[in-house]
Enzyme design. Structure first.
Site, mmCIF file in Angstrom:
data_model
loop_
_atom_site.group_PDB
_atom_site.id
_atom_site.type_symbol
_atom_site.label_atom_id
_atom_site.label_comp_id
_atom_site.label_asym_id
_atom_site.label_seq_id
_atom_site.Cartn_x
_atom_site.Cartn_y
_atom_site.Cartn_z
ATOM 1 N N LYS A 1 0.964 -1.355 0.146
ATOM 2 C CA LYS A 1 -0.361 -0.037 0.162
ATOM 3 C C LYS A 1 0.692 1.401 -0.024
ATOM 4 C CE LYS A 1 -4.644 -1.808 -0.029
ATOM 5 N NZ LYS A 1 -4.733 -1.512 -1.317
ATOM 6 N N SER B 1 -2.406 -12.685 3.885
ATOM 7 C CA SER B 1 -2.958 -12.418 2.436
ATOM 8 C C SER B 1 -1.735 -13.388 1.087
ATOM 9 C CB SER B 1 -3.350 -10.791 2.162
ATOM 10 O OG SER B 1 -2.222 -10.275 2.008
HETATM 11 N N1 PMP Z 1 -3.264 -7.607 1.753
HETATM 12 C C1 PMP Z 1 -3.500 -6.863 2.244
HETATM 13 C C2 PMP Z 1 -2.763 -7.501 3.633
HETATM 14 C C3 PMP Z 1 -4.012 -5.403 2.542
HETATM 15 O O1 PMP Z 1 -3.475 -4.547 3.170
HETATM 16 C C4 PMP Z 1 -4.748 -5.387 0.755
HETATM 17 C C5 PMP Z 1 -5.005 -4.406 0.844
HETATM 18 N N2 PMP Z 1 -6.306 -4.046 1.724
HETATM 19 C C6 PMP Z 1 -4.448 -6.249 0.156
HETATM 20 C C7 PMP Z 1 -3.773 -7.678 0.264
HETATM 21 C C8 PMP Z 1 -5.295 -6.423 -1.132
HETATM 22 O O2 PMP Z 1 -4.588 -5.681 -2.056
HETATM 23 P P1 PMP Z 1 -5.806 -4.144 -3.146
HETATM 24 O O3 PMP Z 1 -6.402 -3.734 -2.117
HETATM 25 O O4 PMP Z 1 -5.199 -3.553 -4.194
HETATM 26 O O5 PMP Z 1 -6.931 -5.414 -3.389
#
Ligand code: PMP
Length: 326
Positions: free
Chosen positions: A46, A274
């Site tokens: 991010k 994630s």
């Molecule tokens: N993994 C983590 C730990 C995140 O904080 C985020 C952002 N919400 C994502 C994956 C997913 O990224 P995006 O918002 O670009 O889909």
């Protein structure tokens, strides 16, 4: 952009150009490469949108130095915007549902931002509403709205995607990434389809999340522990474009945690849930390409490891499945 070999004037110049690391457990015939986004200064993917979106919004006059950026965020986005805002002279306020990790909220505070908590049961919608109320009370304030703002996708189209393609000499058969706002995946997918229209694109979500329903799949809404990806209400997302997605891969909490533990033990990768889910899904896509079940223009899969497990130690990420709070 940095080569990491020359001195730089600001931490903002260290955003991006993260390493692309092979996932050793993937099939030899179809390697998986993961972009290790914890190498960013705020230690997550991010940071890219924090820098990119805020710079563009200042250029466009949406906010000025001395003004305020207010974002409803589960955490990493807040850290990304806080790093950028601090260096660009903008105040930062983040509205965070209580359930998200305390580490992230402490880091936003340390970076000089204000953190406002909303009740967990009001979800992201409650946080979004509160952010807009706060913005209405101020003169020079902007709510970037990462769930709806095309600049989120553009940040990845302009930085994450070309970095991957350059590192792999353009030979990318599939892109696989978790979807929270879907900014990461959409930026990768747009770029990938321009390079080769048959590039296979897979979205990753936790079991119990409903992105799959946008592609017409059945889905039952359930709580999940994986943090940062998934949605309980796809209608609140304006970025996820089903035309750019071949499949939505659902990963169970337990599989994601098993994989993030394996990645640490066997591959030295301290990544969070994630990333565990992305790794499970990317390895599955790689096996399917190898076995001829998925057609892809090249025998290589690219994925994203969005952040580090250190940010979730307080939630027991490396403890037993039952003890992991998620
Ligand atoms: N993994 C983590 C730990 C995140 O904080 C985020 C952002 N919400 C994502 C994956 C997913 O990224 P995006 O918002 O670009 O889909």
């Amino acid at each position: 952009m940095t080569t990491h070999r020359e001195p730089v004037d600001s931490v903002l110049e260290t955003v991006g150009e993260t390493p692309l690391v092979r996932v050793a457990a993937a099939p030899d015939e179809v390697p998986v490469y993961a972009k290790a986004e914890s190498f960013n200064p705020g230690a997550s993917v991010k940071d890219r949108i924090g820098k990119y979106m805020l710079e563009r919004m200042i250029e466009r006059g949406d906010v000025s130095p001395g003004g305020t950026v207010i974002e409803p965020t589960a955490g990493n986005t807040g850290i990304g915007f806080a790093v950028a805002a601090g260096q660009l002279g903008v105040d930062a306020v983040f509205v965070v549902p209580e359930r998200f990790s305390v580490e992230k909220q402490q880091l936003m505070d340390a970076l000089g931002a204000d953190v406002i908590n909303t009740p967990t049961e009001h979800g992201m919608d409650g946080a979004i509403e509160r952010a807009h109320e706060l913005a209405d009370e101020l003169d020079d304030a902007v709510v970037p709205q990462q769930f709806a703002n095309p600049l989120n996708v553009e940040a990845h189209y302009e930085t994450t995607a070309p970095e991957i393609y350059e590192a792999l000499d353009g030979e990318v058969g599939a892109v696989v990434a978790g979807c929270g706002t879907a900014g990461t995946l959409m930026g990768l997918a747009e770029y990938a389809r321009e390079q080769h229209p048959d590039t296979y694109v897979a979205a990753v979500e936790p079991e119990g999340s409903l992105y799959g329903t946008v592609l017409g799949e059945d889905g039952t809404e359930e709580e999940y522990k994986i943090e940062g990806i998934g949605t309980h209400d796809p209608t609140t997302n304006e970025l996820f474009d089903p035309d750019l997605v071949d499949a939505v891969v659902d990963v169970a909490d337990r599989a994601a945690q098993d994989e993030l533990k394996r990645l640490a033990r066997e591959e030295g990768q301290l990544v969070a849930s994630s990333a565990g889910a992305a790794s499970v899904a990317a390895r599955r896509v790689a096996r399917d390409i190898r076995d001829g079940e998925i057609d892809a223009p090249y025998d290589t899969v690219a994925t994203i490891f969005p952040d580090s497990s250190e940010r979730y130690l307080s939630k027991g990420i490396y403890r037993s499945f039952e003890e992991w709070e998620g």
